[in-house]
Write a protein that holds these residues in place. Structure first.
Motif, mmCIF file in Angstrom:
data_model
loop_
_atom_site.group_PDB
_atom_site.id
_atom_site.type_symbol
_atom_site.label_atom_id
_atom_site.label_comp_id
_atom_site.label_asym_id
_atom_site.label_seq_id
_atom_site.Cartn_x
_atom_site.Cartn_y
_atom_site.Cartn_z
ATOM 1 N N ILE A 35 0.685 -1.122 -0.023
ATOM 2 C CA ILE A 35 -0.012 -0.053 0.034
ATOM 3 C C ILE A 35 0.936 1.312 0.157
ATOM 4 O O ILE A 35 1.772 1.594 0.863
ATOM 5 C CB ILE A 35 -0.887 -0.017 1.211
ATOM 6 N N ASP A 36 0.516 2.014 -0.897
ATOM 7 C CA ASP A 36 1.439 3.244 -1.021
ATOM 8 C C ASP A 36 1.525 4.175 0.074
ATOM 9 O O ASP A 36 0.482 4.563 0.734
ATOM 10 C CB ASP A 36 0.565 4.265 -2.325
ATOM 11 N N GLY A 37 2.921 4.449 0.714
ATOM 12 C CA GLY A 37 3.093 5.118 1.733
ATOM 13 C C GLY A 37 2.866 4.573 3.151
ATOM 14 O O GLY A 37 2.642 5.415 4.034
ATOM 15 N N VAL A 38 2.000 3.569 3.138
ATOM 16 C CA VAL A 38 1.632 2.967 4.304
ATOM 17 C C VAL A 38 2.568 1.745 4.936
ATOM 18 O O VAL A 38 3.166 2.107 6.053
ATOM 19 C CB VAL A 38 0.094 2.398 4.330
ATOM 20 N N ASP A 42 -7.006 -2.152 -6.532
ATOM 21 C CA ASP A 42 -7.634 -0.785 -6.120
ATOM 22 C C ASP A 42 -9.086 -0.922 -5.786
ATOM 23 O O ASP A 42 -10.022 -1.546 -6.508
ATOM 24 C CB ASP A 42 -7.267 0.116 -7.341
ATOM 25 N N VAL A 43 -9.492 -0.838 -4.642
ATOM 26 C CA VAL A 43 -10.922 -1.036 -4.434
ATOM 27 C C VAL A 43 -11.402 0.342 -4.573
ATOM 28 O O VAL A 43 -10.931 1.226 -3.511
ATOM 29 C CB VAL A 43 -10.968 -1.606 -3.015
ATOM 30 N N VAL A 44 -12.565 0.531 -5.022
ATOM 31 C CA VAL A 44 -12.834 1.809 -5.303
ATOM 32 C C VAL A 44 -13.394 2.569 -4.020
ATOM 33 O O VAL A 44 -12.893 3.844 -3.693
ATOM 34 C CB VAL A 44 -14.145 2.055 -6.165
ATOM 35 N N GLU A 45 -14.036 1.750 -3.164
ATOM 36 C CA GLU A 45 -14.335 2.543 -1.673
ATOM 37 C C GLU A 45 -13.155 2.879 -0.974
ATOM 38 O O GLU A 45 -13.398 3.580 0.236
ATOM 39 C CB GLU A 45 -15.447 1.724 -1.141
ATOM 40 N N SER A 46 -11.732 2.528 -1.077
ATOM 41 C CA SER A 46 -11.022 2.541 -0.227
ATOM 42 C C SER A 46 -10.165 3.773 -0.288
ATOM 43 O O SER A 46 -9.695 4.117 -1.409
ATOM 44 C CB SER A 46 -10.109 1.174 -0.175
ATOM 45 N N PHE A 77 -6.869 3.685 0.349
ATOM 46 C CA PHE A 77 -5.505 3.185 0.161
ATOM 47 C C PHE A 77 -5.435 2.880 -1.299
ATOM 48 O O PHE A 77 -6.101 2.219 -2.177
ATOM 49 C CB PHE A 77 -5.312 1.951 1.019
ATOM 50 N N LYS A 78 -3.989 3.239 -1.883
ATOM 51 C CA LYS A 78 -3.720 3.183 -3.208
ATOM 52 C C LYS A 78 -2.838 2.047 -3.277
ATOM 53 O O LYS A 78 -1.584 1.930 -2.508
ATOM 54 C CB LYS A 78 -3.439 4.522 -3.763
ATOM 55 N N PRO A 79 -2.344 1.443 -4.569
ATOM 56 C CA PRO A 79 -1.320 0.771 -4.780
ATOM 57 C C PRO A 79 0.308 1.446 -4.589
ATOM 58 O O PRO A 79 0.358 2.224 -5.006
ATOM 59 C CB PRO A 79 -1.471 0.134 -6.308
#
Ligand code: SAH
Length: 345
Positions: free
Chosen positions: A258-261, A289-293, A295-297
């Motif tokens: 997860i990007d930056g996490v 990529d889950v639309v509702e989330s 968090f990004k790849p």
């Protein structure tokens, strides 16, 4: 009414004996069920009178195909099965050079609440029965015409939250008179339910345990996985080390980037430190990529992998299949639920 396909061979045999039938009938009935018959009438070597006696007390689970999507890219098939009570579950069939792997669900929905996962957004509806897990393997094989060689319990649901039924499913699918799929060809994935891991170590099955780790430090992990508040990273790793000591089996750690996490170098270093002492394998998953989330790849998958490897760890990047068919993590079921809600309004 009793679910006949969730019963073991011994239970079916005992039930038939109680009806005054000879012992060999048990194996006949069990074999028919595990070949995928959908009605008692199809049990050809069994007298009609017994069909009717069975029908009065038992039912046979039969899922129907609510939707089926075939990937044009790689042949991956995603099934949305409708169960007899109208609930829907997902199963994914992936073909590799070494065989066909089916990814099955263990619950209708999930209550674990992982922030990046589509399966848990609407919570858990109910547990799946052993027969409903078995049917996903059986009817996927029958419908697709592809022989299933491997099973991963990585679909919707938390297997350790439905442990009793999952264990019975494993016993059934493993049976020589059933589908006879060896434990070595089965993986069970958990988000980190510690008592479940300990119990599995006691059972000492030859399956592969996957742990969805996703972060090596509790601050990050609690942010993305509520289960970490019940069993934190320290407790989880202690359980993993116990599991390895007891079974000698290598654990596979799932890690969705997860990007930056969770994609910093220090987290790779910490992860290596935590695994140290057992032969862990890290499976890096490009985040879907889950639309509702929120968090990004991550864009650091290769760098993170290199960093893990510099510590002597085996780290692989999961190949993404079925990218054109929502083939992951509860996305198809979610679409269908939304469509049905829309239709009802
Ligand atoms: N509840 C079990 C079984 C589900 S397995 C478990 O958590 O292990 C499904 C795997 O996909 C888990 O590793 C899960 O964390 C991961 N996953 C869920 N949502 C994802 C997403 N959006 N991108 C990548 N992996 C995801």
């Amino acid at each position: 009414m009793t679910d006949l396909k969730s019963m073991t061979l011994e239970e079916i045999t005992a039930a038939l004996r109680a009806m005054g039938e000879p012992s060999f009938r048990g194996k006949q009935v069990f074999t028919w069920l595990h070949r995928g018959i959908t009605d008692f009438d199809e049990m050809m070597n069994i007298p009609k009178s017994l069909h009717e006696k069975l029908r009065a007390e038992y039912y046979i689970t039969v899922p129907t195909v609510a939707r089926k999507q075939v990937s044009k890219l790689d042949g991956t098939i995603k099934y949305l099965w409708e169960l007899q009570d109208g609930n829907c579950i997902e199963t994914v069939l992936m073909s590799y050079h070494h065989g066909n792997t089916v990814c099955i669900s263990s619950q209708v929905g999930c209550r674990m609440g992982c922030k990046f996962c589509a399966s848990t957004l609407a919570g858990k509806v109910r547990d799946l029965t052993p027969s409903e897990m078995l049917d996903q393997v059986l009817f996927t094989q029958l419908d697709s015409g592809r022989e299933i060689s491997n099973i991963v319990l990585m679909g919707i649901g938390e297997p350790m939250d439905n442990r009793k039924n999952v264990l019975r499913f494993l016993e059934l699918i493993n049976h020589p008179d059933g589908m006879n799929i060896g434990m070595r060809h089965i993986s069970l994935s958990t988000c980190g339910v510690v008592p479940g891991i300990d119990a599995l170590a006691e059972d000492n099955l030859q399956l592969t345990l996957s742990v969805s780790l996703h972060a090596p430090d509790s601050t990050t992990r609690s942010r993305i996985m509520p289960v970490n508040n019940a069993y934190d990273v320290e407790e989880l790793f202690a359980a993993c080390h116990r599991y390895f000591k007891k079974t000698g089996r290598r654990i596979s750690f799932e890690y969705a980037m997860i990007d930056g996490v969770n994609d910093h170098d220090w987290q790779a270093d910490l992860l290596a430190e935590k695994i140290h002492g057992m032969p862990g394998h890290v499976n890096l998953i490009p985040l879907n990529d889950v639309v509702e989330s929120e968090f990004k790849p991550s864009k650091r998958v290769a760098a993170f992998q290199k960093r893990l490897e510099s510590h002597g760890l085996t780290a692989t990047v999961r190949r993404s299949l079925g990218g054109d068919i929502d083939a992951s993590c509860g996305q198809l079921r979610r679409k269908e639920m939304k469509a049905r809600e829309g239709a009802a309004q």
